[in-house]
Design a protein around this motif. Structure first.
Motif: not given
Ligand code: ACO
Length: 435
Positions: A266-268, A297-299, A303-305, A309-311
Motif C-alpha cells: 500500500a506504500h513503497g 469489485d469489492k468482493a 486493486r489497480l496498483m 493516494h491518501r492525499v
Molecule cells: N484500485 C481500486 N480501487 C481503489 C484503489 C485502487 N488502486 N485505491 C483506492 N480505491 C478505492 C477504495 O476501494 C475505496 O472505494 P470505496 O469508497 O468504494 O470504499 C476508495 O477508492 C478510497 O480508497 P481508500 O482505500 O479508502 O483510500 P486510502 O487513502 O485509505 O488509500 C492507497 C490510499 C493505500 C494508496 C490506495 O489508493 C491503494 O491501495 N492504492 C494501490 C496501492 C498503491 O499504489 N500504493 C502506493 C501509494 S503512493 C506511495 O505510498 C508512495
C-alpha cells in the motif's frame, strides 16, 4: 487579532469546550485537540489519521487537490529538471539551496562516509541468498546501531546532522550490496570519484573482470527518481520514523522501522507490485477491462496498483515527471521491446481508468509508483530491488524529519489512545470451573 477558536458541544451533557484553531503558513487549518482529553475527558478518534496533523513541519508541502508538491517551497518539477540529488538533500536538511561552495563541502562530507565498517559485510552472509532485499535492508540498517550509535548524541543538532549525512552516504552501498549478495557477485566498494547516482549504479553492476561505465542518461534518470522520491511529508514510513524516534531510540533503529513500513504494497512496495501487475496483464491475454472490473469489485482483494493516494485527489506531480522520463529513457534499455510493451499496457490502463466513473468519482489517479518501476526495469534493476531504490531515495526525507522532530520542543513520545471494545471486568475462574 482575536484568538481563532472552535466550540465543541457535547449534545448529551450540554457542556461546551473552546478549542484553538491553528493556522499553518499554507494548507488546511487544524483544531488543536492536544488538551482535549485533559480538559474534557473525551478522546479524538481518527483511525488511519484521515483528519489528523501530527506535527508542525517546515520541510515539504503538498496540496493534494492541486497536485502540488514543494520541498522547502521549491516545486518538485523545477528541482527534478534543474537540480541534483545532493542539492535536494542539502535543501531538505538545511532549509535553503546550497551555494557552490556549500554544495561542494556537503558532497565532500557525504562522499567520505560511503564505506561501511568491514564487519557489516558479515551480516549479509547471515541472510538466505533468496531473501527479499528489503528484508536485508531492514536488518543491515538496524545493525548500524551497533556500529555508529555510541558516538552520537541524539540531543546534539551537530551530531544529528552528522548521522543524517552518514545514513544518506551509506544507503547506496547497503542497497547495492543487498543485490550483490542475492545474485552471488562480489561486493563492489564505493568509488568516491563518482557522483551519488553513478556510484550506486557502479556498485550494482560493475564486475572485477571488466570496465564498467554507466550510461549518462540512466545516471540522470536515477537522479530524477532520487529527487522525486526524496520526501513526501507525513506519509506512513516517515510517520513511522517519527513515531519510533519519539521514544528517543537511535536513528538507525528508527530508519530501519521506516524501511519496514515502506515495504508494504500500500506504500513503497507498490512500485514492485505495479510491474508484477503489468506483467500479469500481459501474460494473461485478457483484455484490460477485465482487470479494471476486478479492481472495482469489492468482493475481490485486487486493486489497480499504482493508483490512488491518501492525499492526492489530482494527478500526482511525481507521476507526471516519471511518465515523461519513462518515454525518454525506455529506448535505451537493452530489453526495449519488453519494456515498451509494459509501458504501452500502463498507458492504456491509465487511459481506460481515467474514463471510468469508478476512478473519476473517487479521484484515483496514477501515483509515483505507477511509472517508476518501468524506469527501474530499463536500468536493469531487478523487480525485488524497486522498493530498495525508493528507500535509498527517501532516507534523506526520513532523517530530515527525524532531525526536525528531535529539535522541536513540542515533540514528545507518540502514544495514541484507543476505544476499547473488549470484555469488561470479570473474575479469574479456577481452571476446573471453566467451560
Ligand atoms: N484500485 C481500486 N480501487 C481503489 C484503489 C485502487 N488502486 N485505491 C483506492 N480505491 C478505492 C477504495 O476501494 C475505496 O472505494 P470505496 O469508497 O468504494 O470504499 C476508495 O477508492 C478510497 O480508497 P481508500 O482505500 O479508502 O483510500 P486510502 O487513502 O485509505 O488509500 C492507497 C490510499 C493505500 C494508496 C490506495 O489508493 C491503494 O491501495 N492504492 C494501490 C496501492 C498503491 O499504489 N500504493 C502506493 C501509494 S503512493 C506511495 O505510498 C508512495
Amino acid at each position: 487579532m482575536s484568538k481563532h477558536t472552535a466550540t465543541l458541544i457535547d449534545n448529551e451533557t450540554g457542556e461546551q469546550f473552546e478549542l484553538d484553531i491553528l493556522h499553518p503558513s499554507q494548507g488546511p487549518k487544524a483544531i488543536d485537540v492536544t488538551s482535549l482529553y485533559r480538559e474534557t475527558g473525551i478522546l479524538a478518534y481518527d483511525p488511519g489519521f484521515m483528519s489528523t496533523a501530527s506535527c508542525w513541519s517546515d520541510i515539504t508541502y503538498l496540496d493534494g487537490n492541486k497536485g502540488l508538491l514543494e520541498y522547502r517551497g521549491y516545486p518538485i518539477q523545477e528541482l527534478a529538471e534543474q537540480g541534483s540529488y545532493m542539492e535536494t538533500c542539502y535543501l531538505l536538511l538545511n532549509g535553503e539551496l546550497p551555494n557552490a561552495e556549500q554544495l561542494h563541502e556537503f558532497t565532500d562530507r557525504v562522499v567520505h562516509h560511503t564505506m561501511l565498517h568491514e564487519q557489516i559485510k558479515r551480516f549479509y552472509s547471515g541472510f538466505r541468498r533468496d531473501a527479499h532485499p528489503m528484508a536485508t535492508m531492514v536488518g543491515v540498517v538496524g545493525a548500524l546501531s551497533a556500529f555508529y550509535h555510541e558516538y552520537m548524541d541524539i540531543h546534539d543538532p551537530e551530531n544529528r546532522y552528522e548521522t543524517a549525512i552518514l545514513l544518506i552516504a551509506k544507503m547506496p552501498t547497503i542497497a547495492a550490496w543487498s543485490y550483490r549478495y542475492a545474485n552471488g557477485t562480489p561486493f563492489v566498494y564505493p568509488d568516491n570519484a563518482l557522483g551519488y547516482a553513478e556510484n550506486f549504479l557502479h556498485m550494482m553492476f560493475a564486475l572485477p573482470t571488466e570496465d564498467y561505465t554507466s550510461d549518462p542518461r540512466m545516471v540522470r534518470a536515477l537522479e530524477v527518481i532520487l529527487i522525486t522520491h526524496a520526501d513526501h511529508e507525513q506519509n506512513a514510513s516517515t510517520s513511522t520514523v517519527r513515531l519510533a524516534g519519539s521514544s528517543e531510540v537511535n536513528p538507525f533503529a528508527a530508519i530501519s522501522a521506516g524501511i519496514a513500513s515502506l515495504w508494504g504494497p500500500a506504500h513503497g512496495g507498490a512500485n514492485e507490485a505495479v510491474v508484477r501487475m503489468l506483467m500479469d496483464i500481459r501474460d494473461s491475454g485478457k483484455p484490460l477491462i477485465h482487470f479494471l472490473e476486478k479492481a472495482k469489485d469489492k468482493a475481490q482483494k485486487f486493486r489497480l496498483m499504482g493508483f490512488g493516494h491518501r492525499v492526492y485527489k489530482n494527478y500526482d506531480p511525481r507521476a507526471k515527471i516519471l511518465r515523461e522520463l519513462c518515454h525518454d529513457i525506455i529506448d535505451k534499455s537493452p530489453l526495449a521491446e519488453e519494456h515498451h510493451e509494459l509501458l504501452d499496457i500502463a498507458m492504456k490502463l491509465e487511459a481506460v481508468a481515467m474514463e471510468d466513473d469508478y476512478f473519476i468519482s473517487r479521484k484515483l489517479y496514477p501515483n509515483v509508483d505507477f511509472y517508476s518501476g518501468i524506469i527501474f526495469l530499463s536500468m536493469g534493476i531487478p523487480l525485488n530491488m524497486f522498493t530498495v531504490m525508493f528507500a535509498m531515495a527517501r532516507t534523506v526525507g526520513w532523517v530530515a524529519h527525524w532531525h526536525e522532530m528531535m529539535g522541536d520542543d513540542k515533540s514528545r513520545i507518540a502514544r495514541p489512545r484507543q476505544l476499547y471494545t473488549g470484555k469488561t471486568h470479570r473474575e479469574y475462574p479456577p481452571i476446573d470451573e471453566r467451560d
